[in-house]
Design an enzyme around this catalytic site. Structure first.
Site, mmCIF file in Angstrom:
data_model
loop_
_atom_site.group_PDB
_atom_site.id
_atom_site.type_symbol
_atom_site.label_atom_id
_atom_site.label_comp_id
_atom_site.label_asym_id
_atom_site.label_seq_id
_atom_site.Cartn_x
_atom_site.Cartn_y
_atom_site.Cartn_z
ATOM 1 N N ASP A 43 17.420 -19.842 12.573
ATOM 2 C CA ASP A 43 16.083 -20.323 12.936
ATOM 3 C C ASP A 43 15.105 -20.052 11.794
ATOM 4 O O ASP A 43 13.954 -20.484 11.830
ATOM 5 C CB ASP A 43 15.596 -19.725 14.269
ATOM 6 C CG ASP A 43 15.525 -18.207 14.245
ATOM 7 O OD1 ASP A 43 15.949 -17.598 13.246
ATOM 8 O OD2 ASP A 43 15.044 -17.633 15.242
ATOM 9 N N SER A 44 15.594 -19.374 10.744
ATOM 10 C CA SER A 44 14.807 -19.240 9.509
ATOM 11 C C SER A 44 14.494 -20.612 8.926
ATOM 12 O O SER A 44 13.624 -20.735 8.059
ATOM 13 C CB SER A 44 15.559 -18.383 8.483
ATOM 14 O OG SER A 44 16.881 -18.854 8.323
ATOM 15 N N ASP A 82 21.524 -20.656 15.687
ATOM 16 C CA ASP A 82 20.602 -19.703 16.316
ATOM 17 C C ASP A 82 19.999 -20.282 17.582
ATOM 18 O O ASP A 82 19.594 -21.448 17.610
ATOM 19 C CB ASP A 82 19.435 -19.411 15.347
ATOM 20 C CG ASP A 82 19.505 -18.011 14.778
ATOM 21 O OD1 ASP A 82 20.080 -17.120 15.440
ATOM 22 O OD2 ASP A 82 18.991 -17.818 13.668
ATOM 23 N N LYS A 111 23.965 -17.606 18.100
ATOM 24 C CA LYS A 111 23.479 -16.243 17.818
ATOM 25 C C LYS A 111 22.200 -16.042 18.637
ATOM 26 O O LYS A 111 21.347 -16.933 18.685
ATOM 27 C CB LYS A 111 23.197 -16.055 16.322
ATOM 28 C CG LYS A 111 22.573 -14.688 16.006
ATOM 29 C CD LYS A 111 22.628 -14.369 14.531
ATOM 30 C CE LYS A 111 21.570 -15.016 13.686
ATOM 31 N NZ LYS A 111 20.165 -14.733 14.075
ATOM 32 N N GLU A 113 19.066 -13.134 19.394
ATOM 33 C CA GLU A 113 18.430 -11.871 19.012
ATOM 34 C C GLU A 113 18.182 -11.008 20.240
ATOM 35 O O GLU A 113 17.732 -11.521 21.274
ATOM 36 C CB GLU A 113 17.082 -12.149 18.314
ATOM 37 C CG GLU A 113 17.236 -12.846 16.986
ATOM 38 C CD GLU A 113 15.909 -13.052 16.260
ATOM 39 O OE1 GLU A 113 14.878 -12.499 16.681
ATOM 40 O OE2 GLU A 113 15.927 -13.774 15.250
ATOM 41 N N GLU A 180 20.060 -6.544 10.717
ATOM 42 C CA GLU A 180 19.083 -6.954 9.698
ATOM 43 C C GLU A 180 18.099 -5.825 9.406
ATOM 44 O O GLU A 180 17.491 -5.261 10.341
ATOM 45 C CB GLU A 180 18.329 -8.206 10.190
ATOM 46 C CG GLU A 180 17.299 -8.705 9.171
ATOM 47 C CD GLU A 180 16.838 -10.132 9.425
ATOM 48 O OE1 GLU A 180 17.365 -10.801 10.334
ATOM 49 O OE2 GLU A 180 15.924 -10.565 8.684
HETATM 50 O O1 KIV Z 1 17.678 -17.120 10.905
HETATM 51 C C1 KIV Z 1 18.365 -16.569 10.032
HETATM 52 O O2 KIV Z 1 18.494 -17.078 8.913
HETATM 53 C C2 KIV Z 1 19.034 -15.322 10.366
HETATM 54 C C3 KIV Z 1 19.785 -14.620 9.290
HETATM 55 C C4 KIV Z 1 18.886 -14.092 8.251
HETATM 56 C C5 KIV Z 1 20.681 -13.577 9.831
HETATM 57 O O3 KIV Z 1 18.960 -14.896 11.470
#
Ligand code: KIV
Length: 262
Positions: A43-44, A82, A111, A113, A180
């Site tokens: 989600d980055s 994500d 993934k 969080e 992280e």
């Molecule tokens: O969103 C992302 O890129 C991440 C990674 C940095 C682990 O969660």
């Protein structure tokens, strides 16, 4: 690596797991040919590709759009997507629909969080046949609670919280956990406490594997230079110089030449 089983296999064989993020088709094609084991549509993307300040702005539509583009280029590697901000807080029906959208776009795992508090959601998904990766430490969706992108788990109490969360996520069925921005010693303790692999970012070298954001490791994010980042290319300068050279060549009529013309 083509399936989720590859994560445990690499850990059990004592080999490091290599991961990077990816958000688009053309870089997915390059990663597909590389020695990277698995890819995360993080989600980055909200920050790196869309210019938002935090990942809070990622939506399921955004994640699905990028996942589909990556999948078209990433034929041979395991792909994780994500879950965006609050997706698992909107009820089971929404959660299932969001996961379905990501899987139909080509994700093979999600993934999420969070720690102990999301263990039930993780277990629900795992029991529904969805591989889930955990994410502890600096979970960027909670940046507003942390008061910034800061190292987590420095105090004994917070470190224990992270270790307990990691155990709860393993128990709930996660196949791996991202750690992280935590002290290397804590990442080592978490890794030793678990059977499943840990994937570190800013978490030292004792995790089972590492992940970096693709644009960061290629040096494309000019202003972003945290201590944990190693830039393998000065991509920003290389691209800027290439663009300027192209513009100069056009203006000075060095491009195109006869051999580049019909
Ligand atoms: O969103 C992302 O890129 C991440 C990674 C940095 C682990 O969660």
């Amino acid at each position: 690596m083509k399936s989720v089983k590859g994560f445990q296999k690499l850990k059990d064989e004592g080999q490091k797991i290599t991961m990077t993020t990816c958000y688009d088709y053309w870089s997915a094609q390059i990663i597909n040919e590389s020695n990277i084991d698995a890819v995360l549509v993080g989600d980055s993307t909200a920050m790196v590709m869309h210019g938002f300040e935090t990942t809070v702005n990622a939506t399921i539509e955004m994640m699905t759009f990028h996942t589909a583009a990556v999948r078209r280029g990433l034929k041979d590697k395991f792909l994780i997507a994500d879950m965006p901000f609050l997706a698992h807080k909107k009820g089971r029906e929404y959660l299932v629909q969001a996961v379905e959208a990501l899987f139909k776009a080509g994700a093979q795992a999600v993934k999420i969080e969070g720690g102990t508090e999301i263990a039930d959601d993780v277990n629900f998904l795992v029991k529904s046949g969805i591989p889930v990766m955990g994410h502890l430490g600096l979970t960027p969706q909670s940046v507003n609670q942390f008061g910034g992108f800061k190292i987590q788990g420095k105090s004994q109490e917070k470190a224990e919280e992270i270790i307990n969360s990691a155990k709860a996520l393993e128990e709930a069925g996660c196949f791996a956990i991202v750690l992280e921005m935590v002290p290397a010693s804590l990442a080592k303790s978490v890794t030793e406490a678990l059977n499943i692999p840990t994937i570190g970012i800013g978490a030292g070298k004792f995790t089972s594997g590492q992940i970096l954001v693709l644009q960061d490791l290629l040096g494309l994010t000019k202003a972003f230079s945290p201590k944990f980042l190693r830039k393998y290319l000065n991509g920003y300068e290389v691209i800027l110089n290439s663009l300027n050279q192209y513009a100069n060549d056009v203006c000075s009529m060095k491009f195109p030449e006869e051999k580049e013309s019909f």
